[in-house]
Design a protein around this motif. Structure first.
Motif, PDB file in Angstrom:
ATOM      1  N   LEU A 132       0.831  -1.198   0.000  1.00  0.00           N
ATOM      2  CA  LEU A 132       0.000   0.000   0.000  1.00  0.00           C
ATOM      3  C   LEU A 132       0.866   1.249   0.000  1.00  0.00           C
ATOM      4  O   LEU A 132       1.953   1.273   0.577  1.00  0.00           O
ATOM      5  CB  LEU A 132      -0.926  -0.006   1.215  1.00  0.00           C
ATOM      6  CG  LEU A 132      -1.900  -1.180   1.310  1.00  0.00           C
ATOM      7  CD1 LEU A 132      -2.747  -1.066   2.563  1.00  0.00           C
ATOM      8  CD2 LEU A 132      -2.780  -1.266   0.078  1.00  0.00           C
ATOM      9  N   GLY A 133       0.390   2.292  -0.675  1.00  0.00           N
ATOM     10  CA  GLY A 133       1.077   3.570  -0.667  1.00  0.00           C
ATOM     11  C   GLY A 133       1.906   3.870  -1.898  1.00  0.00           C
ATOM     12  O   GLY A 133       2.697   4.794  -1.884  1.00  0.00           O
ATOM     13  N   GLY A 134       1.730   3.160  -2.971  1.00  0.00           N
ATOM     14  CA  GLY A 134       2.504   3.407  -4.177  1.00  0.00           C
ATOM     15  C   GLY A 134       1.791   4.327  -5.154  1.00  0.00           C
ATOM     16  O   GLY A 134       0.892   5.083  -4.788  1.00  0.00           O
ATOM     17  N   LEU A 135       2.175   4.254  -6.417  1.00  0.00           N
ATOM     18  CA  LEU A 135       1.628   5.111  -7.463  1.00  0.00           C
ATOM     19  C   LEU A 135       0.560   4.432  -8.321  1.00  0.00           C
ATOM     20  O   LEU A 135      -0.059   5.078  -9.157  1.00  0.00           O
ATOM     21  CB  LEU A 135       2.760   5.604  -8.370  1.00  0.00           C
ATOM     22  CG  LEU A 135       3.827   6.451  -7.689  1.00  0.00           C
ATOM     23  CD1 LEU A 135       4.946   6.777  -8.675  1.00  0.00           C
ATOM     24  CD2 LEU A 135       3.218   7.721  -7.145  1.00  0.00           C
ATOM     25  N   CYS A 136       0.353   3.143  -8.148  1.00  0.00           N
ATOM     26  CA  CYS A 136      -0.637   2.412  -8.953  1.00  0.00           C
ATOM     27  C   CYS A 136      -2.002   2.443  -8.273  1.00  0.00           C
ATOM     28  O   CYS A 136      -2.094   2.356  -7.061  1.00  0.00           O
ATOM     29  CB  CYS A 136      -0.206   0.958  -9.125  1.00  0.00           C
ATOM     30  SG  CYS A 136       1.407   0.745  -9.878  1.00  0.00           S
ATOM     31  N   GLY A 137      -3.045   2.550  -9.080  1.00  0.00           N
ATOM     32  CA  GLY A 137      -4.407   2.536  -8.537  1.00  0.00           C
ATOM     33  C   GLY A 137      -4.801   3.877  -7.960  1.00  0.00           C
ATOM     34  O   GLY A 137      -4.103   4.871  -8.169  1.00  0.00           O
ATOM     35  N   PRO A 138      -5.892   3.948  -7.270  1.00  0.00           N
ATOM     36  CA  PRO A 138      -6.843   2.878  -6.984  1.00  0.00           C
ATOM     37  C   PRO A 138      -7.649   2.518  -8.225  1.00  0.00           C
ATOM     38  O   PRO A 138      -7.814   3.317  -9.138  1.00  0.00           O
ATOM     39  CB  PRO A 138      -7.748   3.465  -5.904  1.00  0.00           C
ATOM     40  CG  PRO A 138      -7.689   4.939  -6.112  1.00  0.00           C
ATOM     41  CD  PRO A 138      -6.318   5.221  -6.675  1.00  0.00           C
ATOM     42  N   TYR A 139      -8.140   1.308  -8.243  1.00  0.00           N
ATOM     43  CA  TYR A 139      -8.855   0.775  -9.394  1.00  0.00           C
ATOM     44  C   TYR A 139     -10.365   0.896  -9.258  1.00  0.00           C
ATOM     45  O   TYR A 139     -11.080   0.784 -10.237  1.00  0.00           O
ATOM     46  CB  TYR A 139      -8.426  -0.671  -9.630  1.00  0.00           C
ATOM     47  CG  TYR A 139      -6.936  -0.739  -9.794  1.00  0.00           C
ATOM     48  CD1 TYR A 139      -6.347  -0.490 -11.022  1.00  0.00           C
ATOM     49  CD2 TYR A 139      -6.096  -0.958  -8.703  1.00  0.00           C
ATOM     50  CE1 TYR A 139      -4.967  -0.494 -11.176  1.00  0.00           C
ATOM     51  CE2 TYR A 139      -4.718  -0.953  -8.846  1.00  0.00           C
ATOM     52  CZ  TYR A 139      -4.162  -0.717 -10.076  1.00  0.00           C
ATOM     53  OH  TYR A 139      -2.798  -0.697 -10.214  1.00  0.00           O
ATOM     54  N   MET A 140     -10.829   1.104  -8.040  1.00  0.00           N
ATOM     55  CA  MET A 140     -12.248   1.348  -7.763  1.00  0.00           C
ATOM     56  C   MET A 140     -12.361   1.872  -6.340  1.00  0.00           C
ATOM     57  O   MET A 140     -11.454   1.657  -5.536  1.00  0.00           O
ATOM     58  CB  MET A 140     -13.069   0.067  -7.923  1.00  0.00           C
ATOM     59  CG  MET A 140     -12.693  -1.024  -6.929  1.00  0.00           C
ATOM     60  SD  MET A 140     -13.546  -2.578  -7.191  1.00  0.00           S
ATOM     61  CE  MET A 140     -12.712  -3.168  -8.634  1.00  0.00           C
ATOM     62  N   GLU A 141     -13.425   2.594  -6.063  1.00  0.00           N
ATOM     63  CA  GLU A 141     -13.640   3.063  -4.693  1.00  0.00           C
ATOM     64  C   GLU A 141     -14.121   1.918  -3.814  1.00  0.00           C
ATOM     65  O   GLU A 141     -13.614   1.709  -2.728  1.00  0.00           O
ATOM     66  CB  GLU A 141     -14.652   4.202  -4.671  1.00  0.00           C
ATOM     67  CG  GLU A 141     -14.084   5.506  -5.180  1.00  0.00           C
ATOM     68  CD  GLU A 141     -15.069   6.635  -5.016  1.00  0.00           C
ATOM     69  OE1 GLU A 141     -15.840   6.645  -4.042  1.00  0.00           O
ATOM     70  OE2 GLU A 141     -15.065   7.515  -5.886  1.00  0.00           O
TER      71      GLU A 141
END
Length: 153
Positions: A98-107
């Motif tokens: 958690l905490g990177g640059l990818c996503g979020p993909y949905m709420e």
């Protein structure tokens, strides 16, 4: 009008070509129109399935060809359902942290309109109506969980 001038009109060949083109366009459009005019609940379910599956694929592409269930500490066992959903709804790095640059993909997980559930379970048999959605971590497929019929979509 003199005898040397011809009036410009549609020939029989051109008319037949237009009819053939209209028949082809009609044949292609009717299946799309019939799906578009179908049951709104069915359209919502199909839309949610398409969105979930496309977001899973996007996650895989951005995470070294691995889906959200990948367990960095133990690649043989999938992570929990809760962490799976958290990874889809949060920013992560390519190592699934958690905490990177990818996503979020949905709420949030979308609601399955047939059973009103926005939950996910891991399993191998869809259609048990135990959750809104069922995901098979080994075979990497996602399906609706409300009925056997919808599980086949």
């Amino acid at each position: 009008m003199s005898s040397g001038e011809r009036t410009r009109g549609i020939t029989l060949g051109e008319l037949m070509l237009i009819v053939v083109v209209l028949i082809i366009v009609g044949a292609l459009a009717v299946p799309h129109l019939s799906v578009a005019s179908g049951d709104p609940t069915e359209r919502e379910l199909l839309g949610n399935l398409l969105m979930l599956r496309s977001q899973l694929e996007l996650y895989r592409v951005q995470h070294e060809n691995r889906y959200p269930q990948f367990n960095v500490d133990n690649p043989v066992e999938p992570v929990s359902v809760e962490l799976f959903v958290t990874r889809l709804s949060s920013r992560t790095n390519s190592r699934h942290q958690l905490g990177g640059l990818c996503g979020p993909y949905m709420e949030d997980l979308p609601v399955n309109p047939y059973n009103g559930m926005s939950t996910l379970r891991f399993g191998t048999t869809p259609g048990k109506n135990m959750a809104g959605w069922v995901y098979n971590p080994k075979e990497k497929w996602l399906s609706a969980d409300d009925s056997v019929e919808h599980a086949q979509w």
